[in-house]
Design a protein around this motif. Structure first.
Motif, short mmCIF file in Angstrom:
data_model
loop_
_atom_site.label_atom_id
_atom_site.label_comp_id
_atom_site.label_asym_id
_atom_site.label_seq_id
_atom_site.Cartn_x
_atom_site.Cartn_y
_atom_site.Cartn_z
N ILE A 88 0.94 -1.17 0.68
CA ILE A 88 -0.39 -0.26 -0.09
C ILE A 88 1.19 1.46 0.09
CG2 ILE A 88 -1.69 1.24 1.51
CD1 ILE A 88 -2.84 -1.59 2.40
N GLY A 89 2.04 1.49 0.89
CA GLY A 89 2.97 2.88 0.99
C GLY A 89 3.87 2.37 -0.31
N SER A 90 3.80 1.43 -0.90
CA SER A 90 4.33 1.59 -2.73
C SER A 90 3.45 2.11 -3.65
CB SER A 90 4.73 0.47 -3.17
OG SER A 90 6.01 -0.08 -2.34
N ALA A 91 2.42 1.56 -3.62
CA ALA A 91 1.55 2.53 -4.45
C ALA A 91 1.28 3.93 -3.64
CB ALA A 91 -0.03 1.67 -4.09
N ALA A 92 1.56 4.71 -2.98
CA ALA A 92 1.27 5.18 -1.80
C ALA A 92 1.87 6.36 -2.53
CB ALA A 92 0.21 6.21 -0.63
N LEU A 93 2.94 5.67 -2.80
CA LEU A 93 4.16 6.56 -3.05
C LEU A 93 4.68 6.81 -4.60
CD1 LEU A 93 6.95 5.52 -0.78
CD2 LEU A 93 7.00 8.04 -1.35
N VAL A 94 4.11 5.93 -5.12
CA VAL A 94 3.51 5.22 -7.31
C VAL A 94 3.33 6.75 -7.07
CG1 VAL A 94 3.48 5.01 -9.24
CG2 VAL A 94 4.75 3.72 -6.99
N LEU A 95 2.33 6.99 -6.61
CA LEU A 95 0.20 8.15 -6.96
C LEU A 95 1.05 9.66 -6.89
CD1 LEU A 95 -2.21 6.30 -6.16
CD2 LEU A 95 -1.66 6.82 -7.95
N ALA A 96 2.10 10.39 -5.54
CA ALA A 96 2.22 11.16 -4.71
C ALA A 96 3.27 11.15 -5.94
CB ALA A 96 2.23 10.89 -3.76
N LEU A 97 4.46 10.64 -6.43
CA LEU A 97 5.00 10.80 -7.45
C LEU A 97 5.00 11.21 -8.41
CD1 LEU A 97 8.21 7.85 -6.19
CD2 LEU A 97 8.10 10.75 -5.89
N ASP B 205 1.69 12.74 -9.47
CA ASP B 205 1.02 13.97 -8.65
C ASP B 205 2.19 14.69 -8.81
OD1 ASP B 205 -1.41 14.50 -8.72
OD2 ASP B 205 -0.58 15.62 -6.24
N ALA B 206 3.59 14.82 -7.92
CA ALA B 206 4.28 15.99 -8.18
C ALA B 206 5.20 16.19 -9.03
CB ALA B 206 5.41 15.29 -6.95
N LEU B 207 5.02 14.94 -10.85
CA LEU B 207 5.32 14.89 -12.09
C LEU B 207 4.81 16.31 -12.49
CD1 LEU B 207 7.70 11.87 -12.94
CD2 LEU B 207 7.87 13.91 -13.23
N ALA B 208 3.63 15.50 -12.80
CA ALA B 208 2.72 16.22 -13.06
C ALA B 208 2.04 17.63 -12.90
CB ALA B 208 1.03 15.26 -13.14
N ARG B 209 2.20 18.33 -11.45
CA ARG B 209 2.23 19.39 -11.24
C ARG B 209 3.12 20.58 -11.25
NH1 ARG B 209 -2.33 19.90 -7.01
NH2 ARG B 209 -3.06 18.20 -7.04
N GLY B 210 4.61 19.27 -11.34
CA GLY B 210 6.12 20.24 -12.02
C GLY B 210 6.85 20.53 -10.31
N TRP B 211 6.48 19.69 -9.63
CA TRP B 211 7.09 20.13 -8.21
C TRP B 211 8.48 19.12 -8.27
CZ3 TRP B 211 2.46 18.49 -4.22
CH2 TRP B 211 1.73 19.51 -4.50
N LEU B 212 8.51 18.12 -9.17
CA LEU B 212 9.29 17.96 -9.71
C LEU B 212 9.87 17.74 -10.69
CD1 LEU B 212 8.49 13.83 -7.34
CD2 LEU B 212 10.33 16.25 -7.74
N ASP B 213 11.33 17.26 -11.19
CA ASP B 213 11.76 17.33 -13.14
C ASP B 213 12.40 16.05 -13.13
OD1 ASP B 213 14.23 17.22 -12.19
OD2 ASP B 213 13.81 19.28 -12.72
N GLU B 214 12.45 15.54 -14.61
CA GLU B 214 12.91 14.17 -14.41
C GLU B 214 13.96 14.41 -14.19
OE1 GLU B 214 12.96 13.19 -18.36
OE2 GLU B 214 10.13 13.06 -19.63
N HIS B 215 15.11 14.93 -13.99
CA HIS B 215 16.42 15.11 -13.18
C HIS B 215 15.95 14.85 -11.11
CE1 HIS B 215 20.06 16.03 -12.31
NE2 HIS B 215 19.95 16.56 -11.35
N SER B 216 15.18 15.21 -11.23
CA SER B 216 15.12 15.12 -9.57
C SER B 216 14.11 14.09 -9.25
CB SER B 216 14.41 16.01 -8.92
OG SER B 216 13.24 16.91 -9.23
N VAL B 217 13.45 13.52 -9.59
CA VAL B 217 12.35 12.43 -9.38
C VAL B 217 13.44 10.80 -8.84
CG1 VAL B 217 12.20 11.56 -12.15
CG2 VAL B 217 10.61 10.91 -10.84
#
Lengths: 307, 159
Positions: B68-77, B79-91
């Motif tokens: 469940i934690g992995s699924a939540a983290l994948v979704l959060a990451l 979402d962060a990519l989609a919102r531009g909080w993370l880029d391909e480099h920092s992800v």
């Protein structure tokens, strides 16, 4: 009963000096004529437990308890079997019953301390061993206190306590193994080896003595010595600390690899990745292979059943 | 002396099928790293039942946390990519949190089961080395099943 009574006494003495097969033989003869003796069933359960015959030990412990539900000794036998059957709650319940039935007897408290120590709760174990020591400061209780100190990383205290026990009882198996491990942790390898040899000579079939000898051999071997040091450092503390330490090392390596890539040192990053992989494989495989080889060597030391 | 009745002790039964197939938790741990999360966690769960572990509930909770934690983290990451909080480099750095969560759960499972396994093996409960299963899983199961899991949420969580 009078004609078989000496058999029971003989079995007790044999148990005290570790001759469990002989004790089982004499208890079988005694119980053949006195099947209603709860204490004899409990003694038999303890002997069988020592010989790793868990099903028979459970049968005997239950028989003892069925014959006398208020016998603290029978509860201790049941508790020992339950602990080895991986039922710590049942074991604790039996030891607590024994303690309630015989509040002046130190053995149930020592057994409770063992259960906590085995399941990785040395602080709780210390609480009970101190209560046992208050009732009877005998060698077994003091050796267990030394063992707990070692598990809590108090190496100097563990060494001191183990030496105190050995001054009174130079062949005390547990004190010898605690002393050996304490010396090993302080890198006093020669002294640890001598202690391990003494421990194995005194109790050639003791799992703890053999484990100490394995640890010394592993530490002495140039191939596995550094893995032993790392394991000893990781294991000295709670399991939570071990997990956090291992994750910390992994994370540091991965972040370093990514940083090297980002700053244009791709070959160095690749080298670091392979070095880490090599370290992981080596730290898993080398100790396992080494321990198996040595275990085979030590398995040759076996005593005859009539010893 | 020989005329005396002799007390009979019960024989030790052979370990059951489940107990005889228990293995050192090192093997499921390696299975998780070398074959996949799903494989390692399934093996840990089997081992928990085979060993009759007294900490089974805690072990199953850790398995659930890993999934469940992995699924939540994948979704959060994601979402962060989609919102531009993370880029391909920092992800690439952020993805380490996923590995740490899984490894932390695997280490904890391994620590919990190792004490139980020690007692199980010492008292002749039967044990199987996991090397053969691990190699077979690496050579046959992983290449066969990995493509079927896909690259969606399920695939990322289970691989």
């Amino acid at each position: 009963m009078s004609s078989t009574r000496p058999l029971l006494e003989l079995a007790r003495r044999q148990m005290q000096i570790g001759q469990m097969d002989g004790a089982i033989d004499n208890l079988s003869a005694y119980l053949g004529e006195n099947p209603q003796d709860a204490r004899a069933h409990a003694l038999m359960a303890m002997c069988l437990h020592d010989r790793r015959r868990l099903t028979a030990a459970e049968h005997e412990a239950r028989a003892a308890l069925a014959l006398d539900a208020n016998d603290a000794f029978a509860h201790v036998a049941c508790g020992q079997v339950a602990q080895s059957q991986r039922k710590p709650r049942a074991a604790l319940a039996h030891f607590e019953s024994a303690q309630a039935l015989a509040p002046e007897w130190d053995v149930p408290l020592r057994q409770i301390a063992w259960v906590y120590l085995y399941w990785g709760k040395p602080q709780q174990a210390r609480e009970f061993v101190e209560r046992a020591l208050a009732l009877d400061p005998d060698s077994d209780n003091r050796a267990l206190a030394a063992h707990i100190a070692l598990d809590l990383g108090e190496v100097a205290d563990a060494e001191r306590a183990a030496r105190e026990v050995l001054r009174q009882d130079p062949a005390h198996s547990e004190a010898l193994t605690v002393l050996g491990h304490a010396l090993l942790r302080q890198n006093r390898i020669g002294e640890a080896r001598d202690t391990a040899l003494w421990a194995v000579r005194n109790a050639p079939t003791s799992r703890a003595a053999i484990a100490l000898m394995l640890a010394v051999k592993m530490r002495q071997n140039p191939l596995t010595g550094w893995v032993w040091r790392l394991n000893a450092w990781l294991a000295s503390g709670s399991s939570r600390r071990t997990i956090v330490s291992l994750l910390g090392v992994y994370l540091a390596i991965r972040v370093a690899t990514l940083l090297l890539q980002d700053f244009g040192y791709a070959p160095a990053a690749t080298l670091l990745s392979y070095a880490w992989l090599g370290f992981c494989v080596y730290s898993w495989v080398a100790p396992v292979l080494f321990q198996r080889a040595l275990q085979r060597e030590l398995e040759d030391v076996r005593l005859g059943a009539e010893f | 002396m020989s005329a005396r009745p002799r007390y009979r002790l019960p024989d030790e039964p052979r370990p059951g099928l489940l107990a005889a197939n228990a293995s050192d938790p090192l093997w499921p741990f390696l299975g998780m790293m070398l074959v996949g999360t799903w494989f390692g966690l399934a093996w840990f769960a089997f081992n928990s039942f085979a060993l009759g572990s007294p900490t089974r509930l805690r072990e199953l909770a850790l398995i659930a946390l890993a999934l469940i934690g992995s699924a939540a983290l994948v979704l959060a990451l994601n979402d962060a990519l989609a919102r531009g909080w993370l880029d391909e480099h920092s992800v690439r750095y952020a993805v380490l949190s996923l590995t740490c969560l899984r490894m932390g759960c695997a280490y904890a499972l391994s620590v919990l089961q190792s004490r139980v396994f020690e007692l199980h093996a010492y008292f002749g409960g039967g044990a199987r080395t996991g090397a053969t299963l691990l190699v077979l899983a690496m050579v046959i199961v992983k290449p066969t099943l990995a493509p079927l899991l896909g690259r969606g949420l399920l695939g990322v969580v289970l691989q």
